[in-house]
Write an enzyme that holds these catalytic residues in place. Structure first.
Site, PDB file in Angstrom:
ATOM      1  CE  LYS A  99       4.043 -19.435   8.308  1.00 21.50           C
ATOM      2  NZ  LYS A  99       3.346 -19.587   8.253  1.00 21.50           N
ATOM      3  CE  LYS A 174      29.038   4.333  -8.856  1.00 15.97           C
ATOM      4  NZ  LYS A 174      28.162   3.831  -9.580  1.00 15.97           N
ATOM      5  CG  ASP A 176      25.431   5.919 -14.346  1.00 18.82           C
ATOM      6  OD1 ASP A 176      24.791   5.182 -13.716  1.00 18.82           O
ATOM      7  OD2 ASP A 176      25.579   6.503 -14.572  1.00 18.82           O
ATOM      8  CG  HIS A 265      24.733   0.738  -7.108  1.00 19.97           C
ATOM      9  ND1 HIS A 265      23.684   1.084  -7.807  1.00 19.97           N
ATOM     10  CD2 HIS A 265      25.783   2.247  -7.606  1.00 19.97           C
ATOM     11  CE1 HIS A 265      23.456   2.580  -7.300  1.00 19.97           C
ATOM     12  NE2 HIS A 265      25.105   2.750  -7.876  1.00 19.97           N
TER      13      HIS A 265
END
EC number: 5.3.2.5
Length: 414
Positions: A99, A174, A176, A265
């Site tokens: 919180k 790699k 996208d 990523h």
């Protein structure tokens, strides 16, 4: 310490940092203290958050202007007992910043885990040494490139791109991060076709390239999708961690039926970390927590390119990924975005040898195509390791790259 210490940057318009720190410590643990009967205080003492550090910072006019009020800035540290939470990241983050994150004027800078708590996290399955063993490359930074423009394209296009990048000397290619499951290039077909291409390149040129395939789908389907990828021969799984959650990454990393490296990523992470005044710090989010949760690689904005982080932040991410820790293997730093060969000496100087140089347009935009782009980067890496200025290298592909993108590192000393 048996629990966790949270470090915060706070802003307080009452100008009483000690009081604000105590309010946070109580609010995230037992709720109140001074009005409790003595007997109840004794019972709850072991659950109370304890303020262990308060440090006032210099006034910052830009902060006052942004918040439209005059505030006192400070760094505070609060220790939370292990008794209060289960040893998992959802519980830890909710305890230390749940919180409180809604305050809008508090930033979670760091979390210091006790050794007892660290035992509950897997860390990288392969780590830097394991990845290097897969590639049999131990003496230089690794080079990674990205498939570009794959949406709406078929497997034939993917195979051509992959072949060109591999012939160019790229170590890892790699997907996208926005390439999801689709009819033209479905997951298993990408993997099987890609492996055929990479095996052919290896047999012809003797260069090994790994393919990081994007793991996507609904959360409860991810493990099954990951296992399908592994069965198809996946080398590495690319994973958009912050679209799902750190705990999902951990569950993938801990699964023995998913015995491949995971590349994290940073997509969506900017929603948590971009502000200097609130949220979660990039070094904690993209460095320490990703490593603890099991990422073998962490991509993050470099200090040089098109989506730049401040250098201090980028180096702090890398420090968390690579510093010695008896509990965890080291993760590869992957500074990204807008990287071209002229930046290679900067990257080597700032991040050292154990780094992945990640390029998209800097490879595909080369006048000799992705093959030329890869070769330009490899020439730049070799020259940098020899402490040779890039403009003195007799390599046509590197010269072409420097003519297009410049050579900002011409005076860099390693």
């Amino acid at each position: 310490m048996s629990g966790i210490i949270a470090t915060y940057l706070i802003h307080d318009d009452s100008h009483n940092l000690e009081k604000k720190a105590e309010q946070i410590a109580l609010g995230l643990t037992i709720g109140s203290w001074t009005h409790l009967p003595h007997l109840l205080q004794e019972q709850l003492k072991q659950h109370k958050g304890n303020v262990i550090h308060v440090e006032e910072l210099a006034e910052h006019e830009h902060t006052n202007s942004y918040l439209r009020k005059k505030v006192k800035r400070g760094i505070i540290k609060i220790e939370y007992p292990l008794l209060n939470f289960s040893p998992d990241l959802p519980a830890i983050l909710t305890t230390t910043f749940g919180k409180l994150s809604l305050d809008g004027e508090v930033k979670l800078i760091d979390l210091t885990f006790s050794d007892e708590l660290k035992k509950h996290f897997p860390g990288p399955k392969f780590g830097i040494d394991g990845i290097r063993n897969l590639l049999q490359v131990h003496d230089r930074p690794l080079l990674m490139s990205i498939f570009k423009g794959m949406i709406g394209r078929n497997i034939g296009y993917l195979k051509t791109q992959l072949r060109d990048q591999a012939i160019g000397g790229v170590d890892i290619v790699k997907d996208d991060e926005i390439l999801f499951e689709n009819a033209l290039t479905p997951l298993t077909k990408r993997i099987v076709s890609g492996k055929e291409v990479l095996q052919s390149v290896y047999e012809t040129y003797g260069h090994k390239t790994l393919y990081a395939v994007n793991l996507t789908g609904r959360t409860f389907d991810l493990k099954e999708n990951a296992k399908r990828a592994v069965q198809a021969g996946a080398d590495i799984l690319l994973f958009n961690v912050f679209s799902y959650g750190l705990d999902v990454l951990q569950s993938l990393a801990e699964d023995d039926e998913i015995p491949v490296p995971i590349m994290a990523h940073p997509a969506v992470s900017g929603a948590y970390s971009a502000s200097k005044l609130y949220g979660v710090s990039s070094p904690l989010l993209l460095g320490k927590l990703l490593r603890y949760a099991g990422a073998d690689f962490s991509l993050f904005p470099s200090p040089y390119g098109s989506v730049a982080l401040e250098k201090e932040e980028a180096l702090a991410i890398s420090k968390y990924l690579t510093e010695d820790d008896a509990f965890f293997k080291k993760s590869f730093s992957v500074p990204s975005a807008g990287i071209h060969p002229g930046f290679v000496p900067f990257i080597a100087r700032d991040f050292g040898k154990d780094v992945v140089i990640n390029a998209g347009g800097g490879i595909h935009g080369h006048p000799n195509g992705a093959q030329g782009g890869g070769k330009a980067f490899r020439a730049a890496i070799d020259a940098t390791l020899q402490n040779k200025p890039l403009h003195e290298v007799d390599d046509i592909n590197l010269h072409s790259a420097l003519q297009i993108w410049g050579n900002p590192s011409h005076e860099v000393k390693l």
